[in-house]
Design an enzyme around this catalytic site. Sequence first.
Site, mmCIF file in Angstrom:
data_model
loop_
_atom_site.group_PDB
_atom_site.id
_atom_site.type_symbol
_atom_site.label_atom_id
_atom_site.label_comp_id
_atom_site.label_asym_id
_atom_site.label_seq_id
_atom_site.Cartn_x
_atom_site.Cartn_y
_atom_site.Cartn_z
ATOM 1 N N CYS A 267 0.773 -1.164 0.028
ATOM 2 C CA CYS A 267 0.043 0.092 0.080
ATOM 3 C C CYS A 267 0.865 1.107 0.240
ATOM 4 C CB CYS A 267 -1.000 0.060 1.415
ATOM 5 S SG CYS A 267 -2.105 -1.184 1.615
ATOM 6 N N GLY A 268 0.349 2.383 -0.129
ATOM 7 C CA GLY A 268 1.073 3.474 -0.215
ATOM 8 C C GLY A 268 0.696 4.466 0.974
#
Lengths: 227, 309
Positions: free
Chosen positions: B2-3
Site C-alpha cells: 500500500c502507499g
Amino acid sequence: MQTIDLADSTLRALNKTLYAQSETTNQTQWEILNPKGAHAIACGLDAPIEVTVRGSTGYYCAGMNQKATVNITGSAGPGVAENMMSGKVVIDGDASQYAGATGHGGLLVIKGNASSRCGISMKGIDIVVHGNIGHMSAFMAQSGNLVVCGDAGDALGDSCYEARLFVRGKVKSLGTDCEQKEMRPEHIAILTELLAEAGSDARPEEFTRYGSARTLYNFDVDNAGAY
Amino acid sequence: MCGIVGLFLKDKSLEPQLGAMLTSMLITMTDRGPDSAGIAIYKGETAGKTKLVVQSDTPQTDFAGLDSALKKQIEGGVKMKVKDTHAVLEIKASQGDAARAALKTLRPTLRIMSRGDSLEIYKEVGLPKNVADRFGLHKMTGTHGIGHTRMATESAVTTMGAHPFNTGDDQCLVHNGSLSNHNSLRRKLRREGVHIETENDTEVGAAYLTWRMMHGATLGEALQSSLDDLDGFFTFVVGTKDGFGVVRDPIACKPAVMAETDQYVAFGSEYRALVDLPGIEQARVWEPEPATVYFWSHNAAPTSTEKAA
C-alpha cells in the site's frame, strides 16, 4: 559525456540505451538527471561504463550490475546494487533496506548510513558503509566483506556463513551463530585495501571482526526436540 | 503493498496548498495501491462546533433533506456540505452522540467515516486520481493530512475497507502491511464491546488503539503497546488534532521515508512521493527507526509520546 534527463526520457528508454552499450563502447561517461526516486534506474548494466545519477533513486538502482561504475549523488531506495556481479556502486547519501543483497562481486560504497538488512545473503560482494547499518544486516551472508565504519544494529550476521564482517563502532547485538573473531594480518590487509578503495580514512586497527561460529553448519542431535 | 503519504505543515502560508500537495503525493503512490484511496484532512476547528462525515452508496436519496431532518432531532442546527458520496455535517459540539443516534433511525444505511472537531475523512474505491477528483481534494486547505492508496491483501475492496480509519474523535489510522493475529484480536475486542464492522485487518488495528485509549492510555502509549500486541507487518501513520505520529513494527520491512524542513514534516512510503515538495533538495531526509514511536505536534517539539493525546 552523454546526458539523459528523466524529465524528458522514459526510464525504459534510459535503461535500454545503457544496456545496449558494448564492451568496447567509446561512450563511457553517462549522466542521469532528475531521477526523482524512480525505480530500477541503471539496472542490469553489462559494460565498463561510468554512470552518475544526480539525485536520489527509488527501488533497485544498479541491480545486477556487471563491470559498470554507478555513482548516486543523493540517497538510494531499497535494494540498491542487489545481486551485483562486478563493478562498483557509490552512494553519496544513505541507502535504504537490503543494500547489496545477494551480491556476488564488485564493491558497494555507502557514504552515509545503510538501513536494515544491509548485505543480506551476500555471496562475494564487498560493502563499505561510512556510517551505521541497521538491524539484521549480513543475515545468512555467505562470502565477501562487510565493512562498517560506524555502528551496527541488532542481530548482526545472524546465521551467517563465511562472510567477514568488520565493525569499527558498537554492535547492538550479534545474531545467532555470529561471534567476534581474531583480527589477523590478512584481515588488516583486506581492510586497508577496501577502506582505501572506498575513500575512507578510518584506520584498520580500529575495527573488530565478526564471523560465523559455525555451530549451525551441521545438525546437532541435542536440538532434535526443537523440531 | 500500500502507499502512505502524510504532510504536517509548520508554515501557515502553505495551508491553502495542503490539499494540492497531498493529492499530488497520493497520485504518485498509485502503483503501490490502485484499488482504493482515502485522505484524512485536518482543517482547524470552529469554536463550539464538531463534525461528522457520513458516506452513502445512494447519496441522491440519502442526503436529500438530511440536514433539515437532523435539525429537528438535535439542538443547535446543522450545516451540511455534500461532496460526492460523502457529506460533512457540522453540528453543535455537545450534539455528537445525539446526532449519531438520530442518524441511525433517519438513515440507517449511512456509514460514519469520521467524527471530530477538525478531522474530515474521505475514502472510496477506485484509482487514487479518480477518488481525489470526486472529492475535490486538491482544493482543500488544512493544517495537516494523511493519505492512503490501497492494494488489498487481507479483505475485500470496499469503501469500508479503505483507509484512513477513524479511531477516536479527531484521530485516524492508515496502515501499510498485514496483521496476522487480527481474527483472534477481533474476537477479543468484540467481547470487550468494541464495534468492528468488517473483516479488515487494519480496522482491528484501529479498534485496538481505540480500546486502549478507552481504558486510559494516551495515543502514544497505545501505539507503544501495539508493538507487543499486534502480530504482523505494519507501518502505521496516525493523525491527531494537533499532528501526526509514525510507528513501524520491529522487522520494519514496510518502507517509510520522512523529510523535514522549516516549512513541513512529510511522510512517504517512497521518496518518490516527496520529490515535488518545496525545498525537498535541502530537506533532512531519513527513515524512521523500527519499533519507535514518533510524533510531530503543533503543540510541542517532536516527542516519542504524544502529550496532547
